[in-house]
Design a protein around this motif. Structure first.
Motif, PDB file in Angstrom:
ATOM      1  N   MET A 106       0.831  -1.212   0.000  1.00 22.28           N
ATOM      2  CA  MET A 106       0.000   0.000   0.000  1.00 22.28           C
ATOM      3  C   MET A 106       0.862   1.257   0.000  1.00 22.28           C
ATOM      4  N   LEU A 107       2.000   1.216   0.686  1.00 22.06           N
ATOM      5  CA  LEU A 107       2.920   2.359   0.638  1.00 22.06           C
ATOM      6  C   LEU A 107       3.393   2.601  -0.793  1.00 22.06           C
ATOM      7  N   ARG A 108       3.733   1.530  -1.488  1.00 18.06           N
ATOM      8  CA  ARG A 108       4.160   1.675  -2.893  1.00 18.06           C
ATOM      9  C   ARG A 108       3.027   2.214  -3.746  1.00 18.06           C
ATOM     10  N   PHE A 109       1.830   1.639  -3.553  1.00 13.21           N
ATOM     11  CA  PHE A 109       0.675   2.089  -4.340  1.00 13.21           C
ATOM     12  C   PHE A 109       0.349   3.554  -4.049  1.00 13.21           C
ATOM     13  N   SER A 110       0.560   3.985  -2.819  1.00 15.81           N
ATOM     14  CA  SER A 110       0.240   5.378  -2.467  1.00 15.81           C
ATOM     15  C   SER A 110       1.136   6.364  -3.213  1.00 15.81           C
ATOM     16  N   LEU A 111       2.253   5.889  -3.743  1.00 13.03           N
ATOM     17  CA  LEU A 111       3.177   6.733  -4.509  1.00 13.03           C
ATOM     18  C   LEU A 111       2.954   6.625  -6.019  1.00 13.03           C
ATOM     19  N   SER A 112       1.967   5.846  -6.408  1.00  9.78           N
ATOM     20  CA  SER A 112       1.703   5.608  -7.828  1.00  9.78           C
ATOM     21  C   SER A 112       1.232   6.876  -8.530  1.00  9.78           C
ATOM     22  N   ALA A 113       1.569   6.985  -9.800  1.00  9.23           N
ATOM     23  CA  ALA A 113       1.058   8.075 -10.624  1.00  9.23           C
ATOM     24  C   ALA A 113      -0.422   7.869 -10.941  1.00  9.23           C
ATOM     25  N   ASN A 114      -0.897   6.654 -10.754  1.00 11.26           N
ATOM     26  CA  ASN A 114      -2.306   6.334 -10.974  1.00 11.26           C
ATOM     27  C   ASN A 114      -3.110   6.883  -9.788  1.00 11.26           C
ATOM     28  N   THR A 115      -3.881   7.941 -10.017  1.00 15.28           N
ATOM     29  CA  THR A 115      -4.599   8.632  -8.949  1.00 15.28           C
ATOM     30  C   THR A 115      -5.572   7.728  -8.212  1.00 15.28           C
ATOM     31  N   ARG A 116      -6.311   6.913  -8.949  1.00 18.31           N
ATOM     32  CA  ARG A 116      -7.265   5.996  -8.295  1.00 18.31           C
ATOM     33  C   ARG A 116      -6.545   5.097  -7.303  1.00 18.31           C
ATOM     34  N   LEU A 117      -5.468   4.513  -7.743  1.00 20.14           N
ATOM     35  CA  LEU A 117      -4.733   3.573  -6.911  1.00 20.14           C
ATOM     36  C   LEU A 117      -4.055   4.280  -5.744  1.00 20.14           C
ATOM     37  N   GLU A 131       6.702   0.816  10.501  1.00 18.79           N
ATOM     38  CA  GLU A 131       7.477  -0.422  10.360  1.00 18.79           C
ATOM     39  C   GLU A 131       7.645  -0.782   8.884  1.00 18.79           C
ATOM     40  N   ALA A 132       6.575  -0.649   8.118  1.00 18.68           N
ATOM     41  CA  ALA A 132       6.640  -0.955   6.681  1.00 18.68           C
ATOM     42  C   ALA A 132       7.559   0.033   5.963  1.00 18.68           C
ATOM     43  N   ARG A 133       7.498   1.300   6.345  1.00 16.86           N
ATOM     44  CA  ARG A 133       8.381   2.302   5.736  1.00 16.86           C
ATOM     45  C   ARG A 133       9.846   1.959   6.002  1.00 16.86           C
ATOM     46  N   ASN A 134      10.135   1.617   7.240  1.00 16.69           N
ATOM     47  CA  ASN A 134      11.513   1.280   7.601  1.00 16.69           C
ATOM     48  C   ASN A 134      11.990   0.021   6.886  1.00 16.69           C
ATOM     49  N   LEU A 135      11.129  -0.959   6.791  1.00 12.93           N
ATOM     50  CA  LEU A 135      11.491  -2.201   6.117  1.00 12.93           C
ATOM     51  C   LEU A 135      11.691  -1.965   4.619  1.00 12.93           C
ATOM     52  N   SER A 136      10.858  -1.123   4.032  1.00 13.67           N
ATOM     53  CA  SER A 136      10.949  -0.836   2.599  1.00 13.67           C
ATOM     54  C   SER A 136      12.262  -0.151   2.249  1.00 13.67           C
ATOM     55  N   LYS A 137      12.816   0.575   3.187  1.00 13.32           N
ATOM     56  CA  LYS A 137      14.096   1.252   2.936  1.00 13.32           C
ATOM     57  C   LYS A 137      15.240   0.251   2.783  1.00 13.32           C
ATOM     58  N   HIS A 138      15.045  -0.959   3.342  1.00 10.85           N
ATOM     59  CA  HIS A 138      16.125  -1.940   3.373  1.00 10.85           C
ATOM     60  C   HIS A 138      15.909  -3.148   2.474  1.00 10.85           C
ATOM     61  N   THR A 139      14.772  -3.208   1.805  1.00  6.61           N
ATOM     62  CA  THR A 139      14.502  -4.356   0.949  1.00  6.61           C
ATOM     63  C   THR A 139      14.002  -3.903  -0.403  1.00  6.61           C
ATOM     64  N   ALA A 140      14.086  -4.797  -1.352  1.00 11.32           N
ATOM     65  CA  ALA A 140      13.543  -4.529  -2.686  1.00 11.32           C
ATOM     66  C   ALA A 140      12.137  -5.125  -2.724  1.00 11.32           C
ATOM     67  N   VAL A 141      11.168  -4.269  -2.868  1.00 13.89           N
ATOM     68  CA  VAL A 141       9.782  -4.730  -2.942  1.00 13.89           C
ATOM     69  C   VAL A 141       9.520  -5.099  -4.384  1.00 13.89           C
ATOM     70  N   GLY A 142       9.107  -6.344  -4.615  1.00 13.62           N
ATOM     71  CA  GLY A 142       8.985  -6.833  -5.982  1.00 13.62           C
ATOM     72  C   GLY A 142       7.592  -6.850  -6.556  1.00 13.62           C
ATOM     73  N   ILE A 143       6.640  -6.210  -5.906  1.00 15.72           N
ATOM     74  CA  ILE A 143       5.286  -6.213  -6.455  1.00 15.72           C
ATOM     75  C   ILE A 143       5.184  -5.096  -7.491  1.00 15.72           C
ATOM     76  N   PRO A 144       4.935  -5.458  -8.745  1.00 15.52           N
ATOM     77  CA  PRO A 144       4.877  -4.421  -9.785  1.00 15.52           C
ATOM     78  C   PRO A 144       3.579  -3.623  -9.675  1.00 15.52           C
ATOM     79  N   LEU A 145       3.639  -2.373 -10.102  1.00 14.47           N
ATOM     80  CA  LEU A 145       2.437  -1.551 -10.162  1.00 14.47           C
ATOM     81  C   LEU A 145       1.621  -1.994 -11.366  1.00 14.47           C
ATOM     82  N   PRO A 146       0.286  -1.887 -11.288  1.00 13.56           N
ATOM     83  CA  PRO A 146      -0.527  -2.264 -12.445  1.00 13.56           C
ATOM     84  C   PRO A 146      -0.287  -1.309 -13.597  1.00 13.56           C
ATOM     85  N   LYS A 147      -0.540  -1.814 -14.784  1.00 12.05           N
ATOM     86  CA  LYS A 147      -0.390  -0.983 -15.983  1.00 12.05           C
ATOM     87  C   LYS A 147      -1.506   0.045 -16.010  1.00 12.05           C
ATOM     88  N   ASP A 148      -1.168   1.244 -16.453  1.00  8.58           N
ATOM     89  CA  ASP A 148      -2.177   2.315 -16.556  1.00  8.58           C
ATOM     90  C   ASP A 148      -3.048   2.120 -17.767  1.00  8.58           C
TER      91      ASP A 148
END
Length: 182
Positions: free
Chosen positions: A135-146, A165-182
Protein backbone atom coordinates in the motif's frame (compact mmCIF):
# COMPACT_ATOMS: atom_id res chain seq x y z
CA UNK A 1 -41.99 -18.76 -19.69
CA UNK A 2 -39.83 -16.29 -17.79
CA UNK A 3 -37.16 -17.68 -15.49
CA UNK A 4 -37.10 -16.59 -11.86
CA UNK A 5 -34.04 -14.94 -10.41
CA UNK A 6 -32.66 -18.12 -8.82
CA UNK A 7 -33.24 -20.16 -11.96
CA UNK A 8 -31.56 -17.52 -14.11
CA UNK A 9 -28.51 -17.38 -11.85
CA UNK A 10 -28.42 -21.19 -11.79
CA UNK A 11 -28.46 -21.19 -15.59
CA UNK A 12 -25.46 -18.83 -15.60
CA UNK A 13 -23.52 -21.00 -13.16
CA UNK A 14 -24.33 -24.11 -15.19
CA UNK A 15 -23.26 -22.40 -18.41
CA UNK A 16 -19.97 -21.41 -16.77
CA UNK A 17 -19.37 -24.99 -15.65
CA UNK A 18 -20.18 -26.71 -18.93
CA UNK A 19 -18.80 -24.37 -21.56
CA UNK A 20 -15.36 -24.90 -23.06
CA UNK A 21 -15.30 -21.39 -24.52
CA UNK A 22 -13.01 -18.98 -22.68
CA UNK A 23 -14.97 -16.05 -24.08
CA UNK A 24 -18.25 -17.52 -22.78
CA UNK A 25 -16.71 -18.15 -19.34
CA UNK A 26 -15.54 -14.53 -19.22
CA UNK A 27 -18.97 -13.22 -20.20
CA UNK A 28 -20.78 -15.40 -17.65
CA UNK A 29 -18.37 -14.45 -14.87
CA UNK A 30 -18.84 -10.77 -15.75
CA UNK A 31 -22.61 -11.24 -15.50
CA UNK A 32 -22.32 -13.01 -12.15
CA UNK A 33 -20.07 -10.22 -10.84
CA UNK A 34 -22.67 -7.67 -11.92
CA UNK A 35 -25.45 -9.62 -10.21
CA UNK A 36 -23.28 -9.66 -7.06
CA UNK A 37 -23.79 -5.89 -6.87
CA UNK A 38 -27.46 -6.31 -5.91
CA UNK A 39 -28.11 -7.36 -2.28
CA UNK A 40 -31.33 -9.09 -3.35
CA UNK A 41 -29.11 -11.67 -5.11
CA UNK A 42 -26.80 -12.43 -2.16
CA UNK A 43 -28.76 -15.38 -0.80
CA UNK A 44 -29.10 -16.94 -4.25
CA UNK A 45 -25.41 -16.47 -4.99
CA UNK A 46 -24.50 -18.12 -1.68
CA UNK A 47 -26.90 -20.97 -2.39
CA UNK A 48 -25.31 -21.49 -5.81
CA UNK A 49 -21.78 -21.35 -4.30
CA UNK A 50 -20.79 -18.41 -6.46
CA UNK A 51 -18.51 -17.11 -3.70
CA UNK A 52 -16.48 -20.32 -4.05
CA UNK A 53 -16.49 -19.90 -7.82
CA UNK A 54 -15.13 -16.36 -7.49
CA UNK A 55 -12.50 -17.48 -4.97
CA UNK A 56 -11.44 -20.36 -7.25
CA UNK A 57 -11.05 -18.01 -10.22
CA UNK A 58 -8.57 -15.79 -8.37
CA UNK A 59 -5.79 -18.27 -9.12
CA UNK A 60 -6.52 -18.61 -12.84
CA UNK A 61 -3.96 -17.60 -15.46
CA UNK A 62 -6.64 -15.74 -17.42
CA UNK A 63 -6.43 -12.11 -16.21
CA UNK A 64 -9.99 -11.37 -17.33
CA UNK A 65 -11.44 -14.19 -15.24
CA UNK A 66 -9.41 -12.98 -12.24
CA UNK A 67 -10.61 -9.40 -12.79
CA UNK A 68 -14.29 -10.39 -12.89
CA UNK A 69 -13.96 -12.77 -9.93
CA UNK A 70 -12.22 -10.09 -7.86
CA UNK A 71 -14.92 -7.59 -8.84
CA UNK A 72 -17.62 -10.06 -7.84
CA UNK A 73 -16.04 -10.63 -4.43
CA UNK A 74 -15.69 -6.90 -3.96
CA UNK A 75 -19.41 -6.50 -4.67
CA UNK A 76 -20.35 -9.30 -2.27
CA UNK A 77 -18.14 -8.64 0.74
CA UNK A 78 -20.02 -5.69 2.22
CA UNK A 79 -22.65 -8.19 3.33
CA UNK A 80 -21.82 -9.56 6.78
CA UNK A 81 -22.63 -13.19 5.89
CA UNK A 82 -20.59 -13.02 2.69
CA UNK A 83 -17.70 -11.34 4.51
CA UNK A 84 -17.64 -14.09 7.14
CA UNK A 85 -17.81 -16.75 4.43
CA UNK A 86 -14.85 -15.28 2.54
CA UNK A 87 -12.81 -15.00 5.74
CA UNK A 88 -13.68 -18.56 6.83
CA UNK A 89 -12.87 -19.90 3.35
CA UNK A 90 -9.29 -18.54 3.63
CA UNK A 91 -10.08 -15.97 0.96
CA UNK A 92 -7.77 -13.24 2.20
CA UNK A 93 -4.55 -14.80 0.87
CA UNK A 94 -5.70 -15.14 -2.76
CA UNK A 95 -7.10 -11.60 -2.58
CA UNK A 96 -3.73 -10.32 -1.32
CA UNK A 97 -2.07 -12.18 -4.19
CA UNK A 98 -4.24 -10.15 -6.60
CA UNK A 99 -2.40 -7.01 -5.45
CA UNK A 100 0.45 -8.10 -7.75
CA UNK A 101 -1.78 -8.22 -10.83
CA UNK A 102 -0.82 -6.08 -13.81
CA UNK A 103 -4.55 -5.37 -14.31
CA UNK A 104 -5.56 -2.06 -12.66
CA UNK A 105 -9.19 -3.10 -12.10
CA UNK A 106 -8.11 -6.30 -10.36
CA UNK A 107 -5.77 -4.38 -8.05
CA UNK A 108 -8.35 -1.68 -7.23
CA UNK A 109 -10.96 -4.33 -6.46
CA UNK A 110 -8.46 -6.26 -4.32
CA UNK A 111 -7.56 -3.18 -2.25
CA UNK A 112 -11.24 -2.29 -1.81
CA UNK A 113 -12.11 -5.88 -0.88
CA UNK A 114 -9.35 -5.96 1.74
CA UNK A 115 -10.83 -2.78 3.22
CA UNK A 116 -14.30 -4.32 3.34
CA UNK A 117 -12.96 -7.56 4.85
CA UNK A 118 -11.02 -5.84 7.64
CA UNK A 119 -12.50 -6.59 11.03
CA UNK A 120 -10.89 -6.73 14.46
CA UNK A 121 -10.53 -10.49 13.91
CA UNK A 122 -9.14 -10.32 10.36
CA UNK A 123 -6.95 -7.21 10.52
CA UNK A 124 -3.82 -9.20 11.33
CA UNK A 125 -4.19 -10.78 7.88
CA UNK A 126 -5.60 -7.86 5.88
CA UNK A 127 -3.01 -5.41 7.23
CA UNK A 128 -0.02 -7.75 7.41
CA UNK A 129 3.35 -6.13 6.87
CA UNK A 130 3.68 -7.14 3.18
CA UNK A 131 0.23 -5.63 2.51
CA UNK A 132 1.15 -2.38 4.24
CA UNK A 133 4.42 -2.25 2.25
CA UNK A 134 2.44 -2.77 -0.93
CA UNK A 135 0.00 0.00 0.00
CA UNK A 136 2.92 2.36 0.64
CA UNK A 137 4.16 1.67 -2.89
CA UNK A 138 0.67 2.09 -4.34
CA UNK A 139 0.24 5.38 -2.47
CA UNK A 140 3.18 6.73 -4.51
CA UNK A 141 1.70 5.61 -7.83
CA UNK A 142 1.06 8.07 -10.62
CA UNK A 143 -2.31 6.33 -10.97
CA UNK A 144 -4.60 8.63 -8.95
CA UNK A 145 -7.26 6.00 -8.30
CA UNK A 146 -4.73 3.57 -6.91
CA UNK A 147 -2.73 6.11 -4.92
CA UNK A 148 -5.86 7.58 -3.31
CA UNK A 149 -7.26 4.16 -2.44
CA UNK A 150 -3.93 3.01 -0.98
CA UNK A 151 -3.64 6.22 1.04
CA UNK A 152 -7.12 5.66 2.50
CA UNK A 153 -6.18 2.07 3.31
CA UNK A 154 -3.05 3.22 5.16
CA UNK A 155 -4.88 5.98 7.02
CA UNK A 156 -8.08 4.14 7.95
CA UNK A 157 -7.05 0.50 8.32
CA UNK A 158 -3.43 0.57 9.49
CA UNK A 159 -1.96 1.87 12.72
CA UNK A 160 0.82 4.48 12.58
CA UNK A 161 3.32 1.93 14.00
CA UNK A 162 2.38 -0.55 11.21
CA UNK A 163 2.97 2.11 8.56
CA UNK A 164 6.25 3.18 10.14
CA UNK A 165 7.48 -0.42 10.36
CA UNK A 166 6.64 -0.96 6.68
CA UNK A 167 8.38 2.30 5.74
CA UNK A 168 11.51 1.28 7.60
CA UNK A 169 11.49 -2.20 6.12
CA UNK A 170 10.95 -0.84 2.60
CA UNK A 171 14.10 1.25 2.94
CA UNK A 172 16.12 -1.94 3.37
CA UNK A 173 14.50 -4.36 0.95
CA UNK A 174 13.54 -4.53 -2.69
CA UNK A 175 9.78 -4.73 -2.94
CA UNK A 176 8.99 -6.83 -5.98
CA UNK A 177 5.29 -6.21 -6.45
CA UNK A 178 4.88 -4.42 -9.78
CA UNK A 179 2.44 -1.55 -10.16
CA UNK A 180 -0.53 -2.26 -12.45
CA UNK A 181 -0.39 -0.98 -15.98
CA UNK A 182 -2.18 2.32 -16.56
Amino acid sequence: MELGRLEYLQALVTEFQVTDSTEAKEQVLANLANFAYDPSNYEYLRQLQVLDLFLDMLTEDNETLVEFAMGGLCNLCLDKTNKEYILEASGVEPIINCLSSSNEETVVSAVTTLMFLTTPRSCAQTTALPVVECMLRFSLSANTRLSNLASIFLQDYCSPPQVEEARNLSKHTAVGIPLPKD
